[in-house]
Design a protein around this motif. Structure first.
Motif, mmCIF file in Angstrom:
data_model
loop_
_atom_site.group_PDB
_atom_site.id
_atom_site.type_symbol
_atom_site.label_atom_id
_atom_site.label_comp_id
_atom_site.label_asym_id
_atom_site.label_seq_id
_atom_site.Cartn_x
_atom_site.Cartn_y
_atom_site.Cartn_z
ATOM 1 N N ALA A 99 0.834 -1.202 0.000
ATOM 2 C CA ALA A 99 0.000 0.000 0.000
ATOM 3 C C ALA A 99 0.865 1.248 0.000
ATOM 4 O O ALA A 99 2.014 1.212 0.423
ATOM 5 C CB ALA A 99 -0.900 -0.013 1.230
ATOM 6 N N ALA A 100 0.311 2.348 -0.466
ATOM 7 C CA ALA A 100 1.052 3.612 -0.518
ATOM 8 C C ALA A 100 1.494 4.000 0.887
ATOM 9 O O ALA A 100 0.718 3.948 1.841
ATOM 10 C CB ALA A 100 0.173 4.703 -1.115
ATOM 11 N N GLY A 101 2.739 4.368 1.022
ATOM 12 C CA GLY A 101 3.259 4.826 2.306
ATOM 13 C C GLY A 101 3.584 3.717 3.286
ATOM 14 O O GLY A 101 3.993 3.976 4.407
ATOM 15 N N ASP A 102 3.390 2.468 2.855
ATOM 16 C CA ASP A 102 3.641 1.323 3.734
ATOM 17 C C ASP A 102 5.044 0.762 3.539
ATOM 18 O O ASP A 102 5.634 0.939 2.484
ATOM 19 C CB ASP A 102 2.643 0.209 3.396
ATOM 20 N N PRO A 148 10.390 8.816 -6.162
ATOM 21 C CA PRO A 148 9.843 7.492 -6.464
ATOM 22 C C PRO A 148 8.600 7.195 -5.633
ATOM 23 O O PRO A 148 8.407 7.757 -4.549
ATOM 24 C CB PRO A 148 10.984 6.561 -6.060
ATOM 25 N N ARG A 149 7.756 6.320 -6.179
ATOM 26 C CA ARG A 149 6.605 5.832 -5.397
ATOM 27 C C ARG A 149 7.033 4.691 -4.500
ATOM 28 O O ARG A 149 6.497 4.503 -3.416
ATOM 29 C CB ARG A 149 5.520 5.312 -6.360
ATOM 30 N N ILE A 150 7.969 3.884 -5.032
ATOM 31 C CA ILE A 150 8.409 2.694 -4.301
ATOM 32 C C ILE A 150 9.928 2.673 -4.265
ATOM 33 O O ILE A 150 10.568 2.887 -5.292
ATOM 34 C CB ILE A 150 7.928 1.403 -5.011
ATOM 35 N N VAL A 151 10.498 2.440 -3.096
ATOM 36 C CA VAL A 151 11.939 2.240 -3.015
ATOM 37 C C VAL A 151 12.182 0.853 -2.434
ATOM 38 O O VAL A 151 11.629 0.496 -1.398
ATOM 39 C CB VAL A 151 12.623 3.314 -2.145
ATOM 40 N N VAL A 152 12.971 0.067 -3.171
ATOM 41 C CA VAL A 152 13.332 -1.261 -2.687
ATOM 42 C C VAL A 152 14.662 -1.128 -1.943
ATOM 43 O O VAL A 152 15.649 -0.653 -2.507
ATOM 44 C CB VAL A 152 13.476 -2.249 -3.860
ATOM 45 N N CYS A 153 14.671 -1.476 -0.669
ATOM 46 C CA CYS A 153 15.893 -1.379 0.129
ATOM 47 C C CYS A 153 16.400 -2.786 0.408
ATOM 48 O O CYS A 153 15.717 -3.572 1.062
ATOM 49 C CB CYS A 153 15.621 -0.678 1.458
ATOM 50 N N ASP A 154 17.593 -3.113 -0.103
ATOM 51 C CA ASP A 154 18.139 -4.458 0.094
ATOM 52 C C ASP A 154 19.210 -4.395 1.183
ATOM 53 O O ASP A 154 20.328 -3.997 0.922
ATOM 54 C CB ASP A 154 18.730 -4.961 -1.230
ATOM 55 N N GLN A 195 9.893 8.624 4.352
ATOM 56 C CA GLN A 195 8.655 7.930 4.023
ATOM 57 C C GLN A 195 7.434 8.721 4.480
ATOM 58 O O GLN A 195 6.469 8.873 3.738
ATOM 59 C CB GLN A 195 8.652 6.553 4.691
ATOM 60 N N SER A 196 7.527 9.270 5.681
ATOM 61 C CA SER A 196 6.337 9.970 6.181
ATOM 62 C C SER A 196 6.119 11.274 5.420
ATOM 63 O O SER A 196 4.988 11.713 5.263
ATOM 64 C CB SER A 196 6.445 10.203 7.684
ATOM 65 N N GLU A 197 7.189 11.886 4.911
ATOM 66 C CA GLU A 197 7.005 13.129 4.146
ATOM 67 C C GLU A 197 6.459 12.870 2.754
ATOM 68 O O GLU A 197 5.666 13.638 2.230
ATOM 69 C CB GLU A 197 8.348 13.859 3.994
ATOM 70 N N ASN A 198 6.958 11.805 2.105
ATOM 71 C CA ASN A 198 6.651 11.613 0.688
ATOM 72 C C ASN A 198 5.630 10.528 0.417
ATOM 73 O O ASN A 198 5.309 10.259 -0.726
ATOM 74 C CB ASN A 198 7.928 11.258 -0.084
ATOM 75 N N LYS A 199 5.172 9.861 1.469
ATOM 76 C CA LYS A 199 4.257 8.732 1.267
ATOM 77 C C LYS A 199 4.890 7.654 0.380
ATOM 78 O O LYS A 199 4.197 7.003 -0.414
ATOM 79 C CB LYS A 199 2.947 9.214 0.643
ATOM 80 N N THR A 200 6.195 7.507 0.464
ATOM 81 C CA THR A 200 6.872 6.499 -0.334
ATOM 82 C C THR A 200 6.620 5.122 0.273
ATOM 83 O O THR A 200 6.537 4.994 1.489
ATOM 84 C CB THR A 200 8.392 6.754 -0.324
#
Lengths: 317, 301, 682
Positions: free
Chosen positions: C383-386, C518-524, C546-551
């Motif tokens: 979900a957005a922001g999750d 970005p809408r989604i950032v994958v962090c490995d 994340q909380s600022e951009n709803k990423t």
């Protein structure tokens, strides 16, 4: 293991085919009219045509190529331009004489250079190491014919040690042969010492810094035992590879050495062929050197596989 | 030292600390250059090469006699008039050794440069594209590498005829696969790094990734390879020339001089062979001393 | 001297030990006078961040230093003998009979060309045993480290064993001489959680059978707490605090220890409740002169006294040990200061729309004619922001999942990766500019992720241009704003990555990922290469971005503490399959869990000293090329139902709303506690 060997032989066949193709391009495609090239600009056009017809060099390139490849894989290299006889009759005896020289050179080089490499590694960064490394660097950098001519001037002529002409008369005893062959072999020893010693040193230093060496030392082994049991086995793989490559490459340097000492080996024969534009002989010699290189690297891979179980056990899969 | 650069805490004080880190690192790089410049082997190498370059540039100013046309008494030993004696044609060996620097110093670096250029492009494509292209190219490279350069060169120059350009072209062609193999393995290590993945994620083209992203990071090994290749080129050109496949006569090339005169060693006239041979040895060793020093700094750190 | 150090009969006594490394002709002080002692049978832990000198301390204790390292002062005594002044011969004998070591990387510590048997037997031959006897002893030693089939293992080469087995072999060799001193240097770093737990169980059991003094080095505080009696906290080459491990971790008395402990996500903390504490400043470079207190530059309590006087060893009466601090009585002030900055950075995510949807995503690699399924039928939504946390051990397919989402690896036919409801092309190259921009990645190792020959500015500007199409000066201005937002100064922009610390590099990598909004950032595993105090700063940064951009984040990690702190939902993977997925509370608190999750959670040593029942996993992770029939986990499952699990692969069942488990057992059955196993199996 058998699969590993079979796979490697298969890949050798492919490499050999490519090599033969490269050589074919060099000798048949790039020069253009072979007959003209061999007989020279003053020859009559009819003679040139006859020459080309006799050798098949007037046929379409594709056809020549197929013939040439068939010959490579049946080890039949056709006839010499000079003698008209089979190339193999010329090449094989010459190869035998070169091999004698090469074997002598390596019998001397391998123990000396491996020992020097280990010695230098154990004294890493100290004077003895620096001296060995720089002697190794200098000795490998100098072309073989340069070393050979200096050895000739100093030993054979000034000091009267060893023979000026290395051509061994028939029926000479084993020790007597050494008298003829030692100087030319020494010229090659000087050239290959550096590569092998430096590679051994690098391999041993790498293994000395490896964690398993630390484990062995921490078990309370003395440094000699650590070296023999743990370091060398792992350190020698790159050295073996280098030796095998040098065995193949020695035929580049042996040409110069044979020329300096007037030794009737493969190199001298090739130079004669160059002078006479005897392309089949040249082609055959070059391909045989390629085959020797491939076989010696194959042998090295087998030895490494024997020493390193990981290679051995995974190669077969 | 990796511990020093590894992760560290951070906050406002960062700026100060970074400034300190930078100066330290710059100093470190300077320091390592100073260390290589201090190496006696490097200095010796540079001095010898410089001498030969001067000989190649101004042979007339240094050589006392005309290397080609001057004739004196045959086979004179070294003396005040003829520092290195005269050869079997009565020519001044010293002047010929000086003049001999020119061809080899023209041919060898140029051949090495072209060979490295070709090798970088081929190796880059092999390492980056991998797959079928790499498999096929690797096979061909392997076939080239299975023969000593001198032999293939001898074969090619025999059929093509010898001119300086043929020698340069042949040596460069034969060096290309060797360099390609080195570059390929450097590129293979690079292309698995995440900055390449990141470039692909933002849609960069293959050419951009190869030549803008990866190339600067493999310059170290490439420069090392170039210095090594220059040494080998001198070696190869001298050997080919000794075997009769070098620069065409009447060039007073060192290899050709040795080839002309080595038969007179037996008669005791060692100098006409020894001095050109020593010239070859000094140049090759000098270039290799430089290459060794460069490798110890830029090599696999 | 405190009471601890004059304790009689100490097996190991380290006294005012000073070690320098010579780097480019300059001596750099690594140990600045370290003293501690360990009694027979006692385990002493050394903790601290990288560069603090803990490993140097361990190697100095057995006098095995790198070529450029030198002991310049102090003594090490083992059983009364001074190791620092031993002859080479005595040292050899000392190593053979009295001291042993277990190393960080067991695969490297064993000789790759010798069989295990030869290597273990060798340890006994060195003790003077005859060949046959040594072989018998070696078999016995392998049995002692719970290797089930020692004859077979003796015949193997190291590379044929798993990491856990390799480390058992190293431990067997270390115990061969029944040492007086056993040094363990990060013995489980690099091993998977369940394997780590088994190795630690083994060490725990073996300790009881031996009276060796154990010195254990670890950066993982939980391991030290669970294994060591006492602990020394190191900073910049000194032990700044020492005491019984539980007490030190529960009530630290040195400001550094407080900062270190507070920067860990502990006690089930979550990003929505509190930010993590960070330590101001950076670790001093090795060899920096620190004449008074080593921590003075970063300490909130530092005053003139700290700047001018070497702090005393202040004994801590109520718990033993000491703190090297002028102000150890003012620790509550530090705690209070840290509490004051504990502001919540995020409101809990509401019912946002899904941005990412994966259905039936599989990825099969082909190797030498074999199919290797790395991902099998993965379904999930984000979900957005999750933040979706993905956990699992090596080989579980979590990195492949990340690559498949991003198109670095193309999904197998039939699988769908959809962004905002529209299906994406399998490969990155075929995706639209917008979808490339929408999904970016932060990598584990910033050294690998940043082009080392580019300046930071070039790295960021290029990404900005390529992703947003903004060019020239405007891109530069935006990059400067972005960098400032991530607390990178303009000065950093003109540096090369290698001129930055690890934490700063990771900030640059994060800035790059955020360059195109970005809408989604994958962090490995974005923090696994960082020290804990740096990790805290990076986790805080990710949470606030994340909380600022709803990423939305897909956050891959093996660290349960980190995932619990940052994730809203968690997926647990095993052999390419999602075994369990649910909200963070459902996974960690509410339960019940899938048996694999249950075992994984029980394997994590807690720095808070929570006691959990360890559920050991039998056997090893099967090869993905050849997964077991039925449920892929059945070969190791402690709740195995024979005839069912080994035959039929279970479908996911809903344990609670939004909580799925790929297991035949229902919620009620899973909630039953398992019997603790009789013994630790091999």
């Amino acid at each position: 293991m058998r699969r590993f060997v079979l796979k490697r032989i298969g890949s050798i066949a492919i490499t050999l085919w490519l090599l033969a193709t490269i050589v074919f391009v060099f000798v048949n495609v790039l020069p253009g009219d072979i007959g003209r090239k061999v007989l020279g600009p003053t020859a009559q056009p009819a003679d040139v045509a006859a020459f080309n017809a006799r050798l098949g060099t007037d046929r379409p390139l594709i056809e020549q190529y197929v013939t040439s490849m068939r010959r490579v894989f049946t080890l039949d290299f056709g006839e010499s331009f000079q003698t008209g006889g089979p190339v193999t009759d010329l090449v094989l005896p010459a190869l035998g004489r070169s091999a004698k020289l090469a074997i002598l050179a390596f019998v001397i080089t391998i123990p000396i250079s491996i020992a020097a490499g280990i010695y230098a590694a154990r004294r890493q960064d100290r004077l003895a190491d620096r001296v060995t490394v720089n002697i190794g660097l200098a000795s490998t950098s100098v072309p073989e014919f340069v070393t050979a001519s200096v050895l000739l001037a100093v030993f054979a002529v000034q000091l009267q040690l060893g023979k000026v002409y290395a051509n061994v008369p028939e029926g000479t005893s084993f020790l007597g042969q050494l008298d003829y062959l030692l100087l030319p072999a020494l010229a090659m020893v000087v050239s290959y010492f550096g590569y092998i010693a430096r590679m051994t040193r690098a391999g041993v230093i790498g293994a000395l810094h490896a964690d398993y060496t630390r484990t062995a030392t921490m078990k309370g082994m003395d440094p000699g035992q650590v070296m023999r049991r743990h370091v060398l086995r792992n350190a020698l793989a790159p050295t073996i590879t280098v030796i095998s490559v040098q065995i193949g490459y020695l035929f580049g340097g042996i040409v110069g050495v044979e020329k300096v000492f007037n030794y009737p080996g493969l190199g001298t024969m090739m130079l004669n062929a160059v002078g006479k534009k005897d392309i089949p002989v040249l082609q055959a010699s070059v391909l045989i050197v390629g085959i020797i290189y491939m076989l010696s690297t194959l042998l090295a891979d087998l030895v490494i596989a024997y020493l390193n179980p990981r290679v051995r056990l995974e190669a077969g899969r | 030292m990796s511990d020093v650069t590894k992760s560290q805490g951070e906050d406002e004080v960062i700026t100060l600390a970074v400034a300190a880190g930078v100066s330290e690192r710059r100093q470190a790089r300077k320091e390592s250059w100073r260390q290589i410049r201090r190496r006696p082997s490097f200095i010796i190498g540079v001095v010898i090469v410089t001498i030969w370059v001067l000989c190649a540039l101004f042979p007339d100013a240094i050589a006392p006699f005309d290397p080609l046309n001057y004739r004196a008494e045959l086979n004179q030993p070294p003396s005040g008039d003829h520092f290195f004696g005269t050869d079997k044609g009565g020519r001044d060996v010293f002047s010929r050794v000086i003049a001999g620097a020119r061809d080899v110093l023209k041919i060898a670096p140029l051949a090495a440069l072209l060979g490295v250029f070709g090798g970088v492009i081929l190796g880059m494509l092999m390492g980056y594209l991998r797959g079928r292209f790499d498999t096929i190219a690797s096979r061909i490279v392997e076939a080239f590498i299975s023969l000593p350069v001198v032999l293939l060169g001898l074969l090619a120059i025999t059929t093509l005829g010898n001119s300086n350009w043929v020698v340069i072209g042949v040596v460069a062609t034969l060096f290309t696969p060797i360099v390609a193999r080195t570059v390929r393995s450097a590129v293979l290590a690079e292309r698995d790094l995440d900055y390449v993945t990141s470039a692909r994620l933002r849609g960069e083209s293959g050419a951009f990734i190869m030549f803008r992203e990866i190339l600067p990071n493999v310059m170290g090994p490439i420069i090392v390879e170039l210095t090594i290749r220059v040494g080998y080129a001198v070696f190869t050109v001298a050997t080919l020339s000794f075997l009769g496949a070098g620069p065409p006569p009447p060039s007073p090339d060192w290899g050709a001089q040795v080839s002309d005169n080595y038969n007179s060693i037996v008669a005791g006239f060692w100098w006409s062979t020894f001095f050109p041979a020593a010239a070859i040895a000094s140049l090759v060793v000098a270039v290799n001393l430089i290459a060794d020093a460069v490798q110890s700094v830029l090599g696999d750190s | 001297m405190t009471a601890d150090q004059t304790r009689t009969g100490a097996a190991l006594e380290v006294e005012d030990l000073k070690v320098v490394y010579t780097v480019r002709g300059i001596d750099r002080e690594v140990l600045r006078g370290v003293s501690f002692s360990v009694a027979p049978g006692e385990a002493y832990g050394l903790v601290g961040e990288s560069g603090c000198g803990k490993s140097t301390c361990a190697f100095a204790a057995v006098r095995y230093l790198p070529r450029n390292g030198r002991i310049v002062g102090g003594h090490v005594r083992v059983g009364g003998r001074d190791v620092t002044s031993m002859s080479q011969k005595d040292l050899q004998d000392f190593r053979a009979r009295e001291a042993s070591m277990v190393y960080q990387d067991p695969a490297q510590a064993l000789n790759p060309t010798l069989r295990i048997g030869a290597q273990v037997t060798e340890s006994f031959l060195l003790l003077g045993q005859k060949k046959a006897q040594a072989r018998a002893s070696a078999l016995e030693a392998l049995r002692k480290v719970r290797i089930a089939d020692p004859e077979r293992v003796m015949d193997r080469y190291p590379f044929q064993l798993s990491g856990g087995m390799q480390q058992r072999v190293v431990i067997a060799m270390a115990l061969a001489c029944n040492p007086k001193l056993l040094v363990l240097d990060e013995p489980t770093t690099g091993l998977d959680a369940t394997v780590e737990a088994e190795v630690l169980d083994l060490v725990r059991v073996l300790r009881q059978e031996s009276d060796a003094a154990v010195v254990m080095i670890a950066h993982n505080l939980g391991i030290i707490r669970s294994l060591c009696d006492r602990v020394g906290v190191m900073y910049a080459g000194r032990i700044v605090e020492e005491g019984p491990s539980g007490e030190v971790f529960d009530s630290p008395r040195h400001p550094y220890t407080v900062g270190l402990l507070r920067s860990l996500p502990r006690h089930g903390a979550h990003k929505t409740e509190s930010a993590l504490a960070t330590i101001p400043g950076i670790l001093p470079q090795i060899g920096t002169p620190l004449p008074t207190c080593v921590y003075v530059d970063r300490c909130p309590l530092a005053d003139d006294v700290c700047q001018t006087q070497v702090p005393p060893k202040v004994p801590i009466a109520d718990r033993g040990g000491f703190a090297l601090c002028h102000h150890s009585d003012r620790i509550p002030e530090v705690e209070a200061q840290l509490d004051a900055v504990q502001i919540s950075v995020l409101s809990p995510s509401d019912d946002s729309p899904d941005v990412l949807e994966l259905s039936a995503v599989s990825k099969t690699f082909h190797q030498r004619g074999h199919d290797i399924p790395a991902l099998v039928g993965v379904d999930l939504t984000l979900a957005a922001g999750d933040t979706l946390g993905i956990v699992g051990e090596s080989g579980s397919g979590k990195s492949t999942l990340a690559k498949t989402i991003l198109g670095i690896e193309a999904v197998d036919d039939g699988g769908v990766v959809a962004l905002d409801g529209s299906e994406l092309a399998p490969a990155t190259n075929d995706r639209s500019a917008d979808s490339k921009r929408a999904m970016q990645m932060v990598f584990q190792n910033p050294d690998s992720a940043l082009n080392r020959s580019w300046s930071v500015r070039r790295i960021l500007v290029r990404s900005m241009q390529k992703l947003t199409g903004i060019g020239g000066e405007e891109a530069n201005t935006k990059v400067e704003a972005l960098a400032a937002h991530l607390r990178l100064t303009p000065r950093h922009l003109d540096l090369k990555p290698r001129q930055l610390s690890g934490g700063l590099k990771q900030r640059v990598a994060i800035a790059r990922a955020f360059a195109g909004d970005p809408r989604i950032v994958v962090c490995d595993e974005p923090t696994s290469a960082l020290d804990v105090s740096v990790q805290a700063a990076i986790l805080n940064l990710l949470a606030s971005l994340q909380s600022e951009n709803k990423t939305s984040y897909v956050f891959i990690t093996h660290d349960m503490g980190v995932v619990r702190y940052l994730a809203d939902r968690i997926a647990v993977m095993y052999l390419g399959r999602i075994m369990e997925i649910g909200s963070t509370d459902q996974i960690f608190d509410d339960g019940p869990n899938h048996p694999y999750t249950e075992a994984l959670l029980s394997a994590v040593p807690s720095v808070d000293g929570e006691v959990r029942t360890r559920i050991p996993l039998a056997g090893e992770v099967p090869s993905p090329a050849n997964p077991p029939a039925g449920c892929v986990f059945h070969t190791r499952c402690h709740r195995l139902v024979a005839g069912l699990c080994d035959v039929t692969e279970p479908e996911p069942i809903e344990l609670a709303p939004g909580h799925l488990s790929r297991c035949h057992l229902d919620a009620a059955t899973l909630a039953q506690p398992v019997k603790p196993p009789a013994s630790v199996s091999g």
